[in-house]
Design a protein around this motif. Sequence first.
Motif, PDB file in Angstrom:
ATOM      1  N   GLN A 307      41.321  38.137  35.397  1.00  0.00           N
ATOM      2  CA  GLN A 307      42.475  38.624  36.138  1.00  0.00           C
ATOM      3  C   GLN A 307      42.769  37.801  37.382  1.00  0.00           C
ATOM      4  O   GLN A 307      43.526  38.237  38.252  1.00  0.00           O
ATOM      5  CB  GLN A 307      42.256  40.092  36.513  1.00  0.00           C
ATOM      6  CG  GLN A 307      42.095  41.003  35.308  1.00  0.00           C
ATOM      7  CD  GLN A 307      41.764  42.429  35.704  1.00  0.00           C
ATOM      8  OE1 GLN A 307      41.596  42.746  36.877  1.00  0.00           O
ATOM      9  NE2 GLN A 307      41.666  43.306  34.716  1.00  0.00           N
ATOM     10  N   ASN A 310      46.065  31.949  36.819  1.00  0.00           N
ATOM     11  CA  ASN A 310      47.460  31.756  36.436  1.00  0.00           C
ATOM     12  C   ASN A 310      47.533  30.547  35.508  1.00  0.00           C
ATOM     13  O   ASN A 310      46.926  29.515  35.782  1.00  0.00           O
ATOM     14  CB  ASN A 310      48.331  31.507  37.672  1.00  0.00           C
ATOM     15  CG  ASN A 310      48.225  32.644  38.673  1.00  0.00           C
ATOM     16  OD1 ASN A 310      48.244  33.811  38.305  1.00  0.00           O
ATOM     17  ND2 ASN A 310      48.095  32.312  39.953  1.00  0.00           N
ATOM     18  N   GLN A 339      51.723  33.137  32.897  1.00  0.00           N
ATOM     19  CA  GLN A 339      51.339  34.396  33.523  1.00  0.00           C
ATOM     20  C   GLN A 339      51.024  34.147  34.993  1.00  0.00           C
ATOM     21  O   GLN A 339      50.434  33.125  35.350  1.00  0.00           O
ATOM     22  CB  GLN A 339      50.147  35.037  32.833  1.00  0.00           C
ATOM     23  CG  GLN A 339      48.841  34.287  32.945  1.00  0.00           C
ATOM     24  CD  GLN A 339      47.675  35.011  32.273  1.00  0.00           C
ATOM     25  OE1 GLN A 339      47.840  36.011  31.590  1.00  0.00           O
ATOM     26  NE2 GLN A 339      46.466  34.496  32.466  1.00  0.00           N
ATOM     27  N   GLN A 341      49.213  36.245  38.019  1.00  0.00           N
ATOM     28  CA  GLN A 341      48.461  37.422  38.444  1.00  0.00           C
ATOM     29  C   GLN A 341      48.889  37.748  39.876  1.00  0.00           C
ATOM     30  O   GLN A 341      48.715  36.940  40.783  1.00  0.00           O
ATOM     31  CB  GLN A 341      46.960  37.138  38.378  1.00  0.00           C
ATOM     32  CG  GLN A 341      46.486  36.525  37.070  1.00  0.00           C
ATOM     33  CD  GLN A 341      46.257  37.558  35.982  1.00  0.00           C
ATOM     34  OE1 GLN A 341      46.520  38.737  36.164  1.00  0.00           O
ATOM     35  NE2 GLN A 341      45.774  37.121  34.838  1.00  0.00           N
ATOM     36  N   THR A 352      50.219  41.941  36.331  1.00  0.00           N
ATOM     37  CA  THR A 352      50.531  40.562  35.974  1.00  0.00           C
ATOM     38  C   THR A 352      52.002  40.433  35.638  1.00  0.00           C
ATOM     39  O   THR A 352      52.588  41.329  35.030  1.00  0.00           O
ATOM     40  CB  THR A 352      49.695  40.129  34.750  1.00  0.00           C
ATOM     41  OG1 THR A 352      48.309  40.341  35.028  1.00  0.00           O
ATOM     42  CG2 THR A 352      49.915  38.663  34.412  1.00  0.00           C
ATOM     43  N   TYR A 354      54.551  38.291  33.385  1.00  0.00           N
ATOM     44  CA  TYR A 354      54.591  37.415  32.221  1.00  0.00           C
ATOM     45  C   TYR A 354      55.978  36.792  32.119  1.00  0.00           C
ATOM     46  O   TYR A 354      56.989  37.497  32.155  1.00  0.00           O
ATOM     47  CB  TYR A 354      54.268  38.203  30.950  1.00  0.00           C
ATOM     48  CG  TYR A 354      52.953  38.921  31.022  1.00  0.00           C
ATOM     49  CD1 TYR A 354      51.750  38.267  30.738  1.00  0.00           C
ATOM     50  CD2 TYR A 354      52.900  40.263  31.400  1.00  0.00           C
ATOM     51  CE1 TYR A 354      50.543  38.935  30.828  1.00  0.00           C
ATOM     52  CE2 TYR A 354      51.684  40.935  31.486  1.00  0.00           C
ATOM     53  CZ  TYR A 354      50.511  40.270  31.209  1.00  0.00           C
ATOM     54  OH  TYR A 354      49.312  40.923  31.302  1.00  0.00           O
ATOM     55  N   GLN A 370      50.632  46.524  34.140  1.00  0.00           N
ATOM     56  CA  GLN A 370      49.436  46.852  34.923  1.00  0.00           C
ATOM     57  C   GLN A 370      48.753  48.046  34.273  1.00  0.00           C
ATOM     58  O   GLN A 370      49.313  48.716  33.410  1.00  0.00           O
ATOM     59  CB  GLN A 370      49.778  47.149  36.372  1.00  0.00           C
ATOM     60  CG  GLN A 370      50.507  48.472  36.606  1.00  0.00           C
ATOM     61  CD  GLN A 370      50.803  48.705  38.075  1.00  0.00           C
ATOM     62  OE1 GLN A 370      51.613  47.999  38.658  1.00  0.00           O
ATOM     63  NE2 GLN A 370      50.138  49.687  38.669  1.00  0.00           N
TER      64      GLN A 370
END
Length: 371
Positions: A307, A310, A339, A341, A352, A354, A370
């Motif tokens: 997590q 990126n 992505q 974060q 996150t 996207y 989330q």
Amino acid sequence: MSLEYTCPGCGTSLGYDGLCWKCKSEQERKAALAWTPEQIIEKQRNLIQNIQRLAEMEDPEFTDFWQLLSYHNAIAPEIQRAALAAEVFWPCEIYYHAPADVRDGLIHALLSAEYSSAASNLMSCLAMQGDDKAMETLLELERNPRPWRKGLYVDPSSYAQIGGWTFDKKGQKIQLNFDTCYPMVKGTTGEKSPVRIGRAREDTCPHCGGRMVDMLVLDGRDERLRFLGLDGVLTATCCPSCVGFLKNPAFNRFALDGGVEVFPSELFDGAEKTDCYVSPEDYKALTENPFVLGKMPVPLFYGAACQDVNTIGGFANWVQDAEYTICPHCGKPMKYLAQIQWDTVFDCAEGTLYVEFCPDCQIVSMQHQQT
């Protein structure tokens, strides 16, 4: 009231003595990246011998699996064969690009399945295997559903998306992700990068009044990004406060010269206005973050198990289910691009962002997930 401790790695205030979770994650990743060939072989052997522990999320097997996959692309066919023999069908990523004999075993198990739960897991595994015969099987099950289909919410073509692809009603395969992945890494002051996260804008959000942000600015003409097929600049623009509260993803059309046309959006509850939750300090942190494009590609699942990473291309770390947006112009599924974060670019944010895009229509979507 200030917290008693600070992280020795980054200086973040903490309520406990030790590293913050981001520094701890980075430390664990660096340790895994430094594994020797002998260490990798030993971890592969242990995973094969204890494959059932993987499905039970037991460590060290569970952590070793994700580190072997994400940082070394080292899930060997022997591991996949052991998983099939032990009927371990989770996590489905274990079967990514498995050899033909494993694929045939998955197909046999799927076509023999009696219950929707087993069929769901097996379709996810077959999606990860992902070759033409896997697609033919899922296509046949979509056209001629088995009784267990009534117990599922979506068709086999949606399960295919878990593997980064799908198919249309004519049986044409559609690739939804790229077979190249680059990380975003912390750069040095003034370092130039063909990718930028969080560029400041002057216009404001019609819902909350906060300032809009170019969440991703990407120059596809950089040699590292040629795999995207973009002969110019892609810009993804949204309100960082409202993007998680929209009825649909945020959309914009990008011009290769850097221009942006932001599409109208609607809040999930139908309200006209809402509060802005991004403070001036958070906005500053977001638009002045140090991330630059990494110099070398990484394994496709590099950002799929943590997590704090990126990435551009590859596979996403979906917080919920894999979700590929339908292009509002042509009706085709968009391709996954990146992505971001949230808590890597400003504090106290969850989830996150996207970013996906339609290469034909030059439209970008941004959606938030989330826990």
